[in-house]
Design an enzyme around this catalytic site. Structure first.
Site, PDB file in Angstrom:
ATOM      1  N   HIS A  79     -17.400 -14.000   6.349  1.00  0.00           N
ATOM      2  CA  HIS A  79     -16.668 -15.003   5.601  1.00  0.00           C
ATOM      3  C   HIS A  79     -17.615 -15.746   4.664  1.00  0.00           C
ATOM      4  O   HIS A  79     -18.842 -15.614   4.738  1.00  0.00           O
ATOM      5  CB  HIS A  79     -15.984 -15.985   6.556  1.00  0.00           C
ATOM      6  N   GLU A  81     -18.345 -19.018   4.388  1.00  0.00           N
ATOM      7  CA  GLU A  81     -19.154 -20.119   4.898  1.00  0.00           C
ATOM      8  C   GLU A  81     -20.511 -19.668   5.446  1.00  0.00           C
ATOM      9  O   GLU A  81     -21.541 -20.232   5.058  1.00  0.00           O
ATOM     10  CB  GLU A  81     -18.374 -20.915   5.964  1.00  0.00           C
ATOM     11  N   CYS A 104     -11.957 -21.269   9.314  1.00  0.00           N
ATOM     12  CA  CYS A 104     -11.247 -20.706  10.460  1.00  0.00           C
ATOM     13  C   CYS A 104     -11.704 -21.372  11.757  1.00  0.00           C
ATOM     14  O   CYS A 104     -12.833 -21.851  11.874  1.00  0.00           O
ATOM     15  CB  CYS A 104     -11.427 -19.195  10.531  1.00  0.00           C
ATOM     16  N   CYS A 113     -15.757 -20.278  11.627  1.00  0.00           N
ATOM     17  CA  CYS A 113     -16.528 -20.863  10.530  1.00  0.00           C
ATOM     18  C   CYS A 113     -16.660 -22.371  10.691  1.00  0.00           C
ATOM     19  O   CYS A 113     -17.653 -22.962  10.248  1.00  0.00           O
ATOM     20  CB  CYS A 113     -15.873 -20.519   9.198  1.00  0.00           C
ATOM     21  N   THR A 224      10.175   7.521 -10.808  1.00  0.00           N
ATOM     22  CA  THR A 224       9.025   7.444 -11.706  1.00  0.00           C
ATOM     23  C   THR A 224       8.005   8.523 -11.364  1.00  0.00           C
ATOM     24  O   THR A 224       7.368   9.099 -12.251  1.00  0.00           O
ATOM     25  CB  THR A 224       8.382   6.050 -11.626  1.00  0.00           C
ATOM     26  N   ASP A 228       7.224  10.968 -14.342  1.00  0.00           N
ATOM     27  CA  ASP A 228       5.932  10.702 -14.988  1.00  0.00           C
ATOM     28  C   ASP A 228       4.723  11.262 -14.238  1.00  0.00           C
ATOM     29  O   ASP A 228       3.658  11.429 -14.839  1.00  0.00           O
ATOM     30  CB  ASP A 228       5.730   9.186 -15.155  1.00  0.00           C
ATOM     31  N   LEU A 232      -1.552   5.860 -11.005  1.00  0.00           N
ATOM     32  CA  LEU A 232      -1.487   4.494 -10.462  1.00  0.00           C
ATOM     33  C   LEU A 232      -2.834   4.015  -9.935  1.00  0.00           C
ATOM     34  O   LEU A 232      -2.899   3.219  -9.005  1.00  0.00           O
ATOM     35  CB  LEU A 232      -0.433   4.386  -9.352  1.00  0.00           C
ATOM     36  N   GLU A 323       5.439  -1.652 -10.528  1.00  0.00           N
ATOM     37  CA  GLU A 323       5.224  -1.104 -11.860  1.00  0.00           C
ATOM     38  C   GLU A 323       6.108   0.128 -12.061  1.00  0.00           C
ATOM     39  O   GLU A 323       5.683   1.142 -12.618  1.00  0.00           O
ATOM     40  CB  GLU A 323       3.738  -0.752 -12.063  1.00  0.00           C
ATOM     41  N   SER A 329      12.876  -1.909 -10.531  1.00  0.00           N
ATOM     42  CA  SER A 329      12.659  -3.260 -11.053  1.00  0.00           C
ATOM     43  C   SER A 329      13.923  -4.101 -10.905  1.00  0.00           C
ATOM     44  O   SER A 329      13.879  -5.255 -10.473  1.00  0.00           O
ATOM     45  CB  SER A 329      12.237  -3.201 -12.520  1.00  0.00           C
TER      46      SER A 329
END
Length: 395
Positions: A79, A81, A104, A113, A224, A228, A232, A323, A329
Site C-alpha cells: 500500500h 503508506e 486500512c 496501514c 460487435t 468488427d 479491445l 465501448e 449501449s
C-alpha cells in the site's frame, strides 16, 4: 457522494492557514495517485505523502518538504503508506501524512496501514475520503485517534472521490462505475452495419486507448465481435501491458470461436457473459480458447445487466468501460446503469466518410450532445484535432 470534478470542493476550517496547506498537499497526493490508476488490482490507487517541517524554511509558507511519497503498487501491494514511510525514514517522526483514502485497519498479508502510521511516529494524518469497505469504515481513523494522532478528514474530498469513483462504486453500490464511450458522426451515426467506419482522428483514438489503460474492464456485445472482430487492447507505446479485461455479452448471437478477439484471450483476460442455459454448449465450443465464462440471468430474452454488474464487482472490476454498439449501449442507458458518458463527435457526416449504398443499414447513436439522457449534466468539453468531445456525468 461521488461528484464530477467540475463541482467546487470543500475543506474543513477553510479560513485557516493550516487548512490551505493541507489542501495544497492533498491535491498533490490526489494527482500522484493517478500514476497507478487501473493497475492496482482490486485495491484502489491511493497516494501518501509524508510532509515534514523544513528547518531551513524561510518562514513564509515554504517551510515544509515532502520527505516520502508512495502510491499503491502495481497489483495492489504494498500500500501507499508503508512505501512513503520507508522513503521518509526518520523524518516521518512528527510529520504529517497526507493519504487520499482512509488508512486500512484490518490485518491482511501485511499489518494495517493505520498501525504502520502509528509506529512511524507521525503526529498528524490528513485524509480526503473515508473508506466504505466494511473492514475499515472509520476504524482506521479510530485507531489513529486512540494513539493520540491528530486526524483531519474530508480535505479535497470531492476531488478524491472522483479519482476513486470506481472503487467507491464497487464497495458502496456493489457494481463498477460504468463509462459509456461512443464515437458518432456529425449527423449522429455510429456507423453502418457490416463495415467498420473510422469516425474520429488520431488524437481521439489515442485518448480512447488511454481510457482503456485506466479501466479495469471493457465490455461489448457479441454483435460487435461478429461485425468488427476488435482487439479491445491498449496499443499506446509503453502502455501495452495495461490492456483491460475484455468482456463480450452474448445471448442469441454467440461469439465466433475463431478470430482476433478470441485469439487474444491467451494474452488478455477475456470473459464471455452468457445465459446459464447456454453455458455448457459455449464451454464445449470454446474449449480450445483461453476464454473464461460468467453465467448470467436472462430477462425478457436479454441478459440481466444489473446482475452482471454485480458479478463483475465480485471479481474485482471497479471501472468498466462500455465501448459496444447501439444495442448494448442502449440497454445500459435504459437500465440506468451508466454513470458517465464520453461522446466523441467527428467533423464529417457518415456519407462523407464511407460510400453508402441502397439497402445499407445505418446505425444511429442512442445519444447525442443535444439529446443526452435525462439525469446527466455536462461535466467537461475538449477538442481533439477536429473532433469534439463532451463528458456527461449522472447528476
Amino acid at each position: 457522494m461521488i461528484m464530477s470534478p467540475d463541482k467546487p470542493d470543500t475543506q474543513l476550517d477553510g479560513n485557516s492557514a493550516q487548512s490551505g496547506i493541507d489542501l495544497r498537499f492533498m491535491q498533490a497526493a490526489i494527482r500522484f495517485a493517478r500514476r497507478h490508476a487501473g493497475i492496482t488490482g482490486t485495491n484502489p490507487s491511493v497516494a501518501c505523502l509524508i510532509v515534514a517541517d523544513d528547518p531551513n524554511g524561510n518562514g513564509e509558507g515554504n517551510n515544509y518538504w515532502i520527505a516520502g511519497r508512495g502510491v499503491t503498487a502495481i497489483g495492489g501491494r504494498p500500500h501507499a503508506e508503508p512505501l512513503a514511510l520507508e522513503q521518509a525514514g526518520q523524518h516521518a517522526k512528527g510529520a504529517t501524512a497526507y493519504v487520499t483514502l482512509e488508512p486500512c485497519a484490518h490485518h491482511g498479508i501485511t499489518a494495517p496501514c493505520a498501525t504502520t502510521l502509528i509506529e512511524s511516529g507521525v503526529s498528524r494524518v490528513v485524509t480526503a475520503q473515508r473508506d466504505p469497505d466494511g473492514r475499515v469504515n472509520s476504524k482506521g481513523f479510530r485507531m489513529l485517534r486512540d494513539a493520540g494522532i491528530e486526524v483531519v478528514e474530508n480535505i479535497a474530498v470531492q476531488k478524491a472521490a472522483w479519482e476513486l469513483r470506481g472503487y467507491l462504486s464497487r464497495k458502496s453500490g456493489s457494481r463498477p462505475w460504468v463509462v459509456l464511450k461512443l464515437a458518432v458522426t456529425a449527423d449522429g451515426y455510429l456507423g453502418r452495419s457490416g463495415r467498420q467506419v473510422a469516425i474520429t482522428g488520431a488524437i481521439s483514438n489515442a485518448q480512447t486507448h488511454l481510457l482503456r489503460a485506466r479501466s479495469d474492464a471493457i465490455l461489448i456485445g457479441s454483435g460487435t465481435v461478429i461485425s468488427d472482430d476488435p482487439s479491445l487492447t491498449c496499443r499506446l507505446p509503453g502502455l501495452t501491458d495495461r490492456s483491460p479485461v475484455r468482456i463480450a455479452v452474448e445471448h442469441t448471437r454467440p461469439v465466433p470461436a475463431t478470430g482476433k478477439f478470441i485469439d487474444l484471450a491467451s494474452s488478455v483476460e477475456t470473459y464471455i457473459a452468457c445465459p446459464q442455459q447456454n453455458l455448457k454448449n459455449r464451454k464445449n465450443q470454446l474449449e480450445r480458447t483461453a476464454c473464461k465464462f460468467i453465467t448470467c440471468d436472462s430477462k425478457n430474452n436479454e441478459i440481466a445487466l444489473p446482475e452482471l454488474l454485480t458479478d463483475l464487482a465480485d471479481i474485482g472490476v471497479s471501472f468498466l468501460m462500455v465501448e459496444g454498439g447501439r444495442k448494448i449501449s442502449k440497454a445500459f442507458l435504459e437500465n440506468q446503469l451508466v454513470d458517465e458518458i464520453i461522446l466523441y463527435t467527428g467533423e464529417k457526416k457518415l456519407s462523407e466518410i464511407t460510400d453508402l449504398k441502397p439497402g445499407d443499414t445505418l446505425i444511429p447513436s442512442p445519444v447525442m450532445p443535444d439529446t443526452i439522457t435525462e439525469g446527466f449534466h455536462l461535466s467537461a468539453e475538449w477538442k481533439y484535432g477536429s473532433d469534439k468531445v463532451v463528458r456527461f456525468v449522472r447528476s
